[in-house]
Design an enzyme around this catalytic site. Structure first.
Site, PDB file in Angstrom:
ATOM      1  N   PRO A  98       0.886  -1.294   0.083  1.00 51.90           N
ATOM      2  CA  PRO A  98      -0.237  -0.016  -0.242  1.00 51.90           C
ATOM      3  C   PRO A  98       0.935   1.114  -0.035  1.00 51.90           C
ATOM      4  CG  PRO A  98      -0.110  -1.043   1.991  1.00 51.90           C
ATOM      5  CD  PRO A  98       0.748  -1.966   1.238  1.00 51.90           C
ATOM      6  N   ASP A 151       5.966   2.239   1.887  1.00 50.72           N
ATOM      7  CA  ASP A 151       5.021   0.858   2.078  1.00 50.72           C
ATOM      8  C   ASP A 151       4.443   1.105   3.652  1.00 50.72           C
ATOM      9  OD1 ASP A 151       3.693  -1.285   2.594  1.00 50.72           O
ATOM     10  OD2 ASP A 151       5.415  -2.487   2.095  1.00 50.72           O
ATOM     11  N   HIS A 152       3.012   1.337   3.540  1.00 49.69           N
ATOM     12  CA  HIS A 152       2.191   1.890   4.754  1.00 49.69           C
ATOM     13  C   HIS A 152       2.305   0.910   5.694  1.00 49.69           C
ATOM     14  CE1 HIS A 152       0.595   4.799   7.079  1.00 49.69           C
ATOM     15  NE2 HIS A 152      -0.235   5.484   6.066  1.00 49.69           N
ATOM     16  N   ARG A 153       2.484  -0.628   5.461  1.00 49.56           N
ATOM     17  CA  ARG A 153       2.543  -1.596   6.146  1.00 49.56           C
ATOM     18  C   ARG A 153       3.723  -1.363   7.173  1.00 49.56           C
ATOM     19  NH1 ARG A 153       2.897  -6.490   2.203  1.00 49.56           N
ATOM     20  NH2 ARG A 153       4.743  -5.250   1.321  1.00 49.56           N
TER      21      ARG A 153
END
Length: 478
Positions: free
Chosen positions: A272, A448-450
């Protein structure tokens, strides 16, 4: 000639990268009859990552080259045969390669697991011998070429064949009904959507040529109306798709372009993405660039704004080490990394590649400049090794060299973030309470929003910008 035993050694396409499945042969440096030594470079291939020269592991005389330049070959497929004992006298099989028709017949009757024969390059390695088939009632006799092959396998000469009636087609028909064509021609037909069975061959012994495929792909001329017909012209006009196709050029997707496309799709739909932007006054940084160019410690090194952006990002990562990480989906773990392999996106004639500087965080500014200069030069020459593109931890892409303000870059697969550097432009800027012309650029950080939440991403971007605004922080924050 069949390569058998230990005398004839088959060199198979190796996996020169990490899990590569195929490579394109760019150039051959040897031909049949040439003497080769162990370790001699025999060809150059392009993988999904880079162009690589392949050394031969055998010493002897080149017996056969199985693929033409431009052919795409799967890893594990034999590409060349070497006679390692040329002084032993004639080989078991005749020196001349079988005729295309005979080769096709042998290919269609070979057992499962045997390597397919490539038309025009001789038979594939095999020690299997076959009995000649007895003619069956009602079954047409074999063509002379096929009969000769069967007779030779039985160890006796073929009986003279009765004259065959003149064929109706201008070229020979393959014994097993399979059209005869070299691998590049088959690939061309596949790209153009042409069924080789519908193509009329004009090459020797009924081999289909490139010209035959192009002729089959060309639209057929419209039939002329009878002269006696007095009526409006109702002949069909070329369809819209045909008219458009005539003005298009189709380029096969392969090599670096294919790998880049697959990687970007996987990255875009797996991680994401979040992108943040910041516009910063880099006037002091641009002055420092000019001063460093005159510094004796930087003599002979490439000094530019990208160098200081890279150094600023490395310092920002040192202040926020949590961003140096990777997402392990299989084991459901976050892998923290105590090192930084800094990737630099490079546009090359073969497409976009991202080589990286190993342990960039441990390098001094002169060392970083030297590594960056070597990375760029190697990429432009197409000599980047696959290992130089593996193991990256974060990337910089300099879209500013194209005059672009900034962008929303897609993550290099497996990395947590990528920084885009925009063009440095002279703009009106409020400086010390007054509007003045200043050197300004815009940075964009995708992450990467993870792995990276908004706070961490914002800190890394803000720290990078702060260093570029006040370069002395390279000393106070390092």
């Amino acid at each position: 000639m069949t390569a058998t035993g230990q005398r004839f050694r088959e060199f198979k396409m190796p996996d020169v990268g990490e899990g590569l499945t195929e490579a394109e042969i760019l150039k051959w440096y040897v031909q049949p009859g040439d003497t080769v030594t162990d370790g001699q470079v025999i060809c150059e291939v392009e993988t999904a990552k880079a162009a690589v020269e392949l050394p031969c592991p055998y010493e002897g005389v080149v017996h056969a080259v199985h693929f033409e330049e431009g052919a795409t070959v799967d890893v594990g497929t034999s590409i060349i045969a070497v006679d390692t004992d040329p002084g032993a006298g004639p080989a078991e099989a005749p020196a001349a390669a079988p005729e295309p028709a005979a080769a096709a017949a042998e290919e269609d009757t070979e057992p499962q697991g045997r390597q397919a024969v490539l038309v025009g390059y001789g038979a594939a390695p095999s020690s299997t011998k076959r009995r000649a088939r007895k003619p069956q009632p009602g079954v047409p006799a074999q063509e002379p070429a096929a009969a000769a092959v069967q007779a030779e396998l039985n160890g006796h000469a073929a009986a003279p064949a009765a004259p065959a009636p003149a064929p109706s087609a201008p070229a020979a028909v393959p014994v097993a009904g399979r059209p005869l064509a070299k691998p590049p021609v088959r690939k061309l037909a596949k790209d153009l959507g042409i069924d080789l069975a519908s193509v009329t061959p004009t090459g020797p012994d009924g081999v289909i040529t490139r010209e035959d495929v192009h002729a089959a792909a060309a639209p057929a001329p419209a039939a002329e109306a009878p002269a006696s017909a007095v009526q409006p012209d109702v002949s069909p006009a070329p369809s819209g798709s045909e008219a458009v196709r005539a003005r298009e050029t189709r380029v096969p997707i392969k090599g670096v372009r294919k790998a880049t496309a697959q990687a970007m799709v996987n990255s875009a739909f797996t991680a994401p993405h979040v992108t943040e932007f910041i516009t910063v006054d880099v006037t002091r940084t641009m002055k420092l660039v000019q001063e460093l160019k005159q510094d004796p410690d930087m003599a002979g090194l490439r000094v530019n704004p990208l160098l200081l952006v890279a150094k600023a990002l490395l310092v920002a990562i040192k202040r926020n080490p949590e961003i140096s990480a990777a997402w392990d989906e299989e084991n459901q773990e976050i892998v923290r990394k105590d090192y930084v392999n800094l990737g630099i996106a490079a546009a090359t004639p073969r497409g976009l590649i991202v080589p990286n500087i190993k342990d960039a965080d441990a390098k001094t500014l002169p060392q970083l400049a030297a590594a960056l200069g070597e990375l760029v030069a190697t990429a432009r020459e197409g000599r980047t090794a696959p290992g130089d593109m593996a193991g990256g931890t974060i990337t910089i892409t300099n879209v500013g060299v194209f005059g672009v303000d900034t962008g929303t870059p897609i993550l290099n697969p497996g990395e947590p973030a990528i920084l885009a550097m925009g063009a440095v432009k002279l703009q009106p800027w409020v400086h010390k309470g007054k509007v003045k012309p200043r050197q300004v650029t815009t940075l964009a950080l995708s992450f990467d929003h993870r792995l990276v939440d908004g706070e961490l991403g914002s800190k890394v971007l803000a720290d990078t910008a702060a260093i570029l605004e006040q370069p002395k922080r390279l000393i106070t924050w390092a």
